[in-house]
Design a protein around this motif. Structure first.
Motif, PDB file in Angstrom:
ATOM      1  N   ARG A  70       0.858  -1.186   0.000  1.00  0.00           N
ATOM      2  CA  ARG A  70       0.000   0.000   0.000  1.00  0.00           C
ATOM      3  C   ARG A  70       0.892   1.233   0.000  1.00  0.00           C
ATOM      4  NH1 ARG A  70      -5.476  -1.334   3.492  1.00  0.00           N
ATOM      5  NH2 ARG A  70      -6.030  -3.140   2.212  1.00  0.00           N
ATOM      6  N   ASP A  77      -0.326   3.885   2.347  1.00  0.00           N
ATOM      7  CA  ASP A  77       0.103   4.056   3.739  1.00  0.00           C
ATOM      8  C   ASP A  77       1.544   4.526   3.867  1.00  0.00           C
ATOM      9  OD1 ASP A  77      -2.316   3.487   5.044  1.00  0.00           O
ATOM     10  OD2 ASP A  77      -2.035   1.345   4.732  1.00  0.00           O
ATOM     11  N   ARG A  86       0.764   0.676  13.386  1.00  0.00           N
ATOM     12  CA  ARG A  86       0.064  -0.402  12.684  1.00  0.00           C
ATOM     13  C   ARG A  86       0.188  -0.425  11.172  1.00  0.00           C
ATOM     14  NH1 ARG A  86      -3.770   3.731  13.339  1.00  0.00           N
ATOM     15  NH2 ARG A  86      -5.402   3.798  11.739  1.00  0.00           N
ATOM     16  N   HIS A  87       0.864   0.553  10.581  1.00  0.00           N
ATOM     17  CA  HIS A  87       0.917   0.586   9.116  1.00  0.00           C
ATOM     18  C   HIS A  87       2.307   0.260   8.553  1.00  0.00           C
ATOM     19  CE1 HIS A  87      -2.760   3.169   9.630  1.00  0.00           C
ATOM     20  NE2 HIS A  87      -3.161   2.330   8.685  1.00  0.00           N
ATOM     21  N   HIS A  88       2.272  -0.529   7.482  1.00  0.00           N
ATOM     22  CA  HIS A  88       3.472  -0.822   6.693  1.00  0.00           C
ATOM     23  C   HIS A  88       3.191  -0.492   5.238  1.00  0.00           C
ATOM     24  CE1 HIS A  88       4.777  -3.050  10.165  1.00  0.00           C
ATOM     25  NE2 HIS A  88       3.777  -3.912  10.064  1.00  0.00           N
ATOM     26  N   PHE A  91       2.835  -5.659   3.747  1.00  0.00           N
ATOM     27  CA  PHE A  91       2.390  -6.523   4.845  1.00  0.00           C
ATOM     28  C   PHE A  91       1.721  -7.759   4.269  1.00  0.00           C
ATOM     29  CE2 PHE A  91      -2.235  -5.701   4.737  1.00  0.00           C
ATOM     30  CZ  PHE A  91      -2.281  -4.545   3.953  1.00  0.00           C
ATOM     31  N   MET A  93      -1.554 -10.153   4.302  1.00  0.00           N
ATOM     32  CA  MET A  93      -2.962 -10.159   4.676  1.00  0.00           C
ATOM     33  C   MET A  93      -3.484 -11.593   4.686  1.00  0.00           C
ATOM     34  SD  MET A  93      -6.228  -8.113   3.062  1.00  0.00           S
ATOM     35  CE  MET A  93      -5.578  -6.454   3.148  1.00  0.00           C
ATOM     36  N   TRP A 169     -16.014  -1.287   2.103  1.00  0.00           N
ATOM     37  CA  TRP A 169     -14.704  -1.546   1.499  1.00  0.00           C
ATOM     38  C   TRP A 169     -14.771  -1.547  -0.028  1.00  0.00           C
ATOM     39  CZ3 TRP A 169     -11.271  -4.276  -1.446  1.00  0.00           C
ATOM     40  CH2 TRP A 169      -9.920  -4.111  -1.121  1.00  0.00           C
ATOM     41  N   GLU A 208      -7.628  -1.858  14.391  1.00  0.00           N
ATOM     42  CA  GLU A 208      -8.428  -2.738  13.538  1.00  0.00           C
ATOM     43  C   GLU A 208      -7.591  -3.950  13.190  1.00  0.00           C
ATOM     44  OE1 GLU A 208      -9.949  -0.866   9.939  1.00  0.00           O
ATOM     45  OE2 GLU A 208      -9.778  -2.782   8.907  1.00  0.00           O
ATOM     46  N   ILE A 209      -8.096  -5.137  13.494  1.00  0.00           N
ATOM     47  CA  ILE A 209      -7.320  -6.315  13.116  1.00  0.00           C
ATOM     48  C   ILE A 209      -7.931  -7.080  11.944  1.00  0.00           C
ATOM     49  CG2 ILE A 209      -6.002  -6.666  15.220  1.00  0.00           C
ATOM     50  CD1 ILE A 209      -8.111  -8.620  16.175  1.00  0.00           C
ATOM     51  N   ASN A 211     -11.004  -7.207   8.879  1.00  0.00           N
ATOM     52  CA  ASN A 211     -12.072  -6.566   8.124  1.00  0.00           C
ATOM     53  C   ASN A 211     -12.806  -7.627   7.324  1.00  0.00           C
ATOM     54  OD1 ASN A 211     -13.654  -4.716   6.817  1.00  0.00           O
ATOM     55  ND2 ASN A 211     -11.976  -3.426   6.173  1.00  0.00           N
ATOM     56  N   GLY A 236      -9.930  -9.773   5.455  1.00  0.00           N
ATOM     57  CA  GLY A 236      -8.493  -9.500   5.529  1.00  0.00           C
ATOM     58  C   GLY A 236      -8.086  -9.195   6.952  1.00  0.00           C
ATOM     59  N   GLY A 238      -4.457  -8.344   9.029  1.00  0.00           N
ATOM     60  CA  GLY A 238      -3.017  -8.116   8.901  1.00  0.00           C
ATOM     61  C   GLY A 238      -2.258  -9.070   9.808  1.00  0.00           C
ATOM     62  N   ARG A 241      -0.407  -7.351  12.584  1.00  0.00           N
ATOM     63  CA  ARG A 241      -1.230  -6.792  13.674  1.00  0.00           C
ATOM     64  C   ARG A 241      -1.671  -7.870  14.651  1.00  0.00           C
ATOM     65  NH1 ARG A 241      -5.073  -2.038  11.006  1.00  0.00           N
ATOM     66  NH2 ARG A 241      -3.410  -1.079   9.764  1.00  0.00           N
TER      67      ARG A 241
HETATM   68  P1  ATP Z   1      -6.621   0.989   8.890  1.00  0.00           P
HETATM   69  O1  ATP Z   1      -7.987   1.574   9.060  1.00  0.00           O
HETATM   70  O2  ATP Z   1      -5.967   0.591  10.170  1.00  0.00           O
HETATM   71  O3  ATP Z   1      -5.734   1.812   8.008  1.00  0.00           O
HETATM   72  P2  ATP Z   1      -7.748  -0.483   6.729  1.00  0.00           P
HETATM   73  O4  ATP Z   1      -9.187  -0.381   7.069  1.00  0.00           O
HETATM   74  O5  ATP Z   1      -7.205   0.469   5.747  1.00  0.00           O
HETATM   75  O6  ATP Z   1      -6.839  -0.405   8.092  1.00  0.00           O
HETATM   76  P3  ATP Z   1      -8.306  -2.880   5.255  1.00  0.00           P
HETATM   77  O7  ATP Z   1      -8.283  -2.278   3.901  1.00  0.00           O
HETATM   78  O8  ATP Z   1      -9.615  -3.161   5.850  1.00  0.00           O
HETATM   79  O9  ATP Z   1      -7.415  -1.966   6.251  1.00  0.00           O
HETATM   80  O10 ATP Z   1      -7.384  -4.190   5.235  1.00  0.00           O
HETATM   81  C1  ATP Z   1      -7.677  -5.367   5.973  1.00  0.00           C
HETATM   82  C2  ATP Z   1      -6.713  -5.590   7.119  1.00  0.00           C
HETATM   83  O11 ATP Z   1      -5.340  -5.522   6.681  1.00  0.00           O
HETATM   84  C3  ATP Z   1      -6.796  -4.542   8.207  1.00  0.00           C
HETATM   85  O12 ATP Z   1      -7.834  -4.831   9.088  1.00  0.00           O
HETATM   86  C4  ATP Z   1      -5.429  -4.668   8.861  1.00  0.00           C
HETATM   87  O13 ATP Z   1      -5.376  -5.737   9.779  1.00  0.00           O
HETATM   88  C5  ATP Z   1      -4.518  -4.982   7.694  1.00  0.00           C
HETATM   89  N1  ATP Z   1      -3.848  -3.771   7.173  1.00  0.00           N
HETATM   90  C6  ATP Z   1      -4.389  -2.815   6.389  1.00  0.00           C
HETATM   91  N2  ATP Z   1      -3.485  -1.885   6.040  1.00  0.00           N
HETATM   92  C7  ATP Z   1      -2.322  -2.271   6.611  1.00  0.00           C
HETATM   93  C8  ATP Z   1      -1.007  -1.732   6.596  1.00  0.00           C
HETATM   94  N3  ATP Z   1      -0.701  -0.634   5.910  1.00  0.00           N
HETATM   95  N4  ATP Z   1      -0.040  -2.386   7.276  1.00  0.00           N
HETATM   96  C9  ATP Z   1      -0.321  -3.520   7.980  1.00  0.00           C
HETATM   97  N5  ATP Z   1      -1.542  -4.081   8.029  1.00  0.00           N
HETATM   98  C10 ATP Z   1      -2.545  -3.477   7.349  1.00  0.00           C
END
Ligand code: ATP
Ligand code: MG
Ligand code: MG
Ligand code: MG
Length: 474
Positions: A70, A77, A86-88, A91, A93, A169, A208-209, A211, A236, A238, A241
Motif C-alpha cells: 500500500r 500508507d 500499525r501501518h506498513h 504486509f 494479509m 470496502w 483494527e485487526i 475486516n 483480511g 493483517g 497486527r
Molecule cells: P486501517 O484503518 O488501520 O488503516 P484499513 O481499514 O485500511 O486499516 P483494510 O483495507 O480493511 O485496512 O485491510 C484489511 C486488514 O489488513 C486490516 O484490518 C489490517 O489488519 C490490515 N492492514 C491494512 N493496512 C495495513 C497496513 N498498511 N499495514 C499492515 N496491516 C494493514
C-alpha cells in the motif's frame, strides 16, 4: 498465547482448511488481471474476477496469506510508516473467501471462533463495527455471538458521499465492494486513541485487526452500484497486527520478524537507539522494495517503477539520518531472507538480483543526496514562514533526484509543509519546455524507451542494457 508469525499463518490456514477452504498461494504484487490497480493491496485482488462471476474456480471457499503493498493508489500508507504502530508499506494479509457460498453468519462465526478459540484472544478486549444500516450483521454479533451492545459500533456514511464510509470496502474506484464488519482490539488505556467512530479513532489504542467485507456490488466508473449475482465474502486480517497482540506488544514494529530486521538495520547503519523512527522506516521499506523487485519491478521514472524508486530513496535518506556511510540498504536483504525466505522461496532465490538493483539505485542517489540535503538546509535556514517554496521542491526533484514525498517527509520532521501547487506549476512549465524542444526533431527518448520495453518484457525499469545484464548475471 505467544506465537511466531509463521505459526500464526499456519494456524490460520489449518483452521480454514478444516472448514473446507482451499489453501491458495499468494499472488504477485503486480495484479495480473487489472490495469486500474497499481499494486495488489488486498487478498481479494487475485479473486476479483471470481467475485464478478467472470472466472470460475474448482473451489467456492479459499484461504490465503497475500503479500500486499500500500504505497500508492487508493490505499496508500507510505506517509503513515514511522508514525503509526500499525501501518506498513508491505504486509501480509490473511484472508478467507467465499465465492457465492457462505455469507454473513458463517463469516462472522468463523472470525470469532478463530480469534477467541484458536488463538484465544480475550473477548472483552474485542470491539466490532457494522455498517450503519446493517441490522442483520448487528443482530448476529449481539444475539448469536453475544458481544455486548456497547461494544458494537455502527459506522455510517458520515463523510457525505454515499458508501464513502471506512466501513464500506472498495478495492479501487471501480470493482467489487460492499459493507463491512470490522474487529478491533483494545491495546489499553495507556495508549492514546478512541474506539472507531470517535474523534480519537486514528490513535493506536483500538487497532483494527480484521475486516470482513460482504461483497455485494460491482461499482461502475459512473458510480453506479451493480448488485453481484452471488453475494460473497472477502476478509483480511493483517498478520503483523495479530502477531503484535499474540506476542504481547503494542506496535507491529516490535514483532519477531521486525525485531530481527531492526537489529540488522541498526548494525549496518551504526544506529544505537533501537526505537528510532528511521529504523522502522528502513526496515519497513526493505520489505516492500525487495518484494516489488521479486515481482518484477525495477526503479524507473514513472509508474510502478517510480513508486519503487521513491521508497528506496526515502529509505536511503533515513539511513543517512541514522549515520550510514555509503550504500547500506542492499545489505539488509540477507536479514530479510533469513526472516521470510522460508515462507517466500522466490525471495531467497532472487537475493542477488534484489541486492544488485538496490545497490545501483542507492549508489546513484547517494551521489546527489548529501548535496541536496545541504542545499535544503541552507535554504531552510533563511526561510520565513512554514512552507517550503515549490521552486525549491522542484529543484530538489529535478537536479538532486528528490521525490516530492521525500522532501515532504523532511518537511514534516521540521513542522513545515511544502507548496505542492508551486511544485506542480514548475513541473508543468518544464514539461512544456521539453515538449517545445522535442518538436524540433525526432523524439529520441521515445524511440529509446520503446526499444527498452520490448527488450526486457516483464521488468519495468529504465536501466540501460548493460545494467540489466549485470543485475541478472548471477
Ligand atoms: P486501517 O484503518 O488501520 O488503516 P484499513 O481499514 O485500511 O486499516 P483494510 O483495507 O480493511 O485496512 O485491510 C484489511 C486488514 O489488513 C486490516 O484490518 C489490517 O489488519 C490490515 N492492514 C491494512 N493496512 C495495513 C497496513 N498498511 N499495514 C499492515 N496491516 C494493514
Ligand atoms: Mg488504511
Ligand atoms: Mg480501517
Ligand atoms: Mg478496514
Amino acid at each position: 498465547m505467544t506465537m511466531t508469525s509463521a505459526k500464526i499463518r499456519q494456524a490460520f490456514f489449518d483452521y480454514f482448511a478444516s472448514k473446507q477452504h482451499q489453501v491458495v498461494a499468494s499472488s504477485s504484487l503486480i495484479p495480473g488481471n487489472d490495469a486500474t490497480l497499481l499494486f495488489t493491496n488486498a487478498g481479494m485482488v487475485q479473486f476479483k474476477d471470481v467475485f464478478l462471476g467472470q472466472d470460475k474456480r474448482s473451489y467456492s471457499r479459499a484461504v490465503s496469506a497475500q503479500r500486499c503493498v500500500r504505497a500508492g493508489g487508493k490505499h496508500n500508507d507510505l506517509e503513515n510508516v514511522g508514525y503509526t504502530a500499525r501501518h506498513h508499506t508491505f504486509f501480509e494479509m490473511l484472508g478467507n473467501f467465499s465465492f457465492g457460498d457462505y455469507f454473513k453468519r458463517e463469516a462472522i462465526n468463523y472470525a470469532w471462533q478463530f480469534l477467541t478459540e484458536v488463538v484465544k484472544l480475550p473477548k472483552e478486549k474485542l470491539l466490532v463495527t457494522v455498517y450503519a444500516t446493517d441490522d442483520e450483521a448487528y443482530d448476529i454479533w449481539l444475539t448469536e455471538i453475544g458481544v455486548p451492545a456497547e461494544r458494537i459500533v455502527r459506522i455510517g456514511d458520515n463523510k457525505g458521499a454515499p458508501y464513502a464510509s471506512d466501513n464500506f470496502w472498495a478495492m479501487g474506484d471501480t470493482g467489487p465492494c460492499g459493507p463491512c464488519t470490522e474487529i478491533f482490539y483494545d491495546h489499553g488505556e495507556h495508549i492514546w486513541g478512541g474506539p472507531p467512530g470517535s474523534p480519537e479513532e486514528d490513535g493506536d489504542r483500538f487497532i483494527e485487526i480484521w475486516n470482513i467485507v460482504f461483497m455485494q456490488f460491482n461499482r461502475q466508473a459512473n458510480g453506479e452500484m451493480q448488485p453481484l449475482a452471488k453475494p460473497s465474502i472477502d476478509t483480511g486480517m493483517g498478520l503483523e497486527r495479530i502477531a503484535a497482540i499474540l506476542q504481547g506488544v503494542h506496535s507491529n514494529y516490535e514483532i519477531d520478524t521486525f525485531v530481527a530486521l531492526i537489529k540488522a538495520a541498526a548494525e549496518i547503519t551504526g544506529a544505537t537507539d533501537l526505537a528510532d523512527k528511521s529504523l522502522r522506516v528502513v526496515s519497513d521499506h526493505i520489505r516492500s522494495c525487495a518484494f516489488l523487485i521479486v515481482d518484477g519491478v525495477l526503479p524507473a521514472n514513472e509508474g510502478r517503477g517510480y513508486v519503487l524508486r521513491r521508497i528506496i530513496r526515502r529509505a536511503v535518506r533515513h539511513g543517512n539520518k541514522l549515520g550510514a556511510k555509503g550504500a547500506f540498504f542492499y545489505k539488509l536483504v540477507g536479514a530479510l531472507v533469513a526472516q521470510m525466505g522460508e515462507a517466500y522461496p522466490e525471495l531467497a532465490e532472487k537475493q542477488a538480483v534484489i541486492e544488485k538493483a538496490l545497490r545501483l539505485e542507492e549508489e546513484q542517489f547517494g551521489k546527489t543526496l548529501e548535496r541536496g540535503l545541504s542545499i535544503l538546509d541552507e535554504e531552510l535556514a533563511g526561510l520565513s514562514g512554514s512552507v517550503i517554496p515549490g521552486d525549491l521542491v522542484f529543484k530538489l526533484y529535478d537536479t538532486y533526484g528528490f521525490p516530492v514525498d521525500l522532501t515532504n517527509d523532511v518537511a514534516r520532521e521540521r513542522n513545515l509543509t511544502i507548496d505542492q501547487q508551486g511544485f506542480d506549476a514548475a513541473m508543468a512549465a518544464q514539461r512544456k519546455r521539453a515538449q517545445q524542444a522535442s518538436n524540433f526533431g525526432a523524439d529520441y527518448n521515445a524511440t529509446l524507451s520503446s526499444h527498452q520495453q520490448t527488450a526486457f518484457t516483464g521488468y519495468e525499469h529504465e536501466f540501460g542494457d548493460a545494467t540489466v545484464v549485470e543485475i541478472f548475471s548471477e
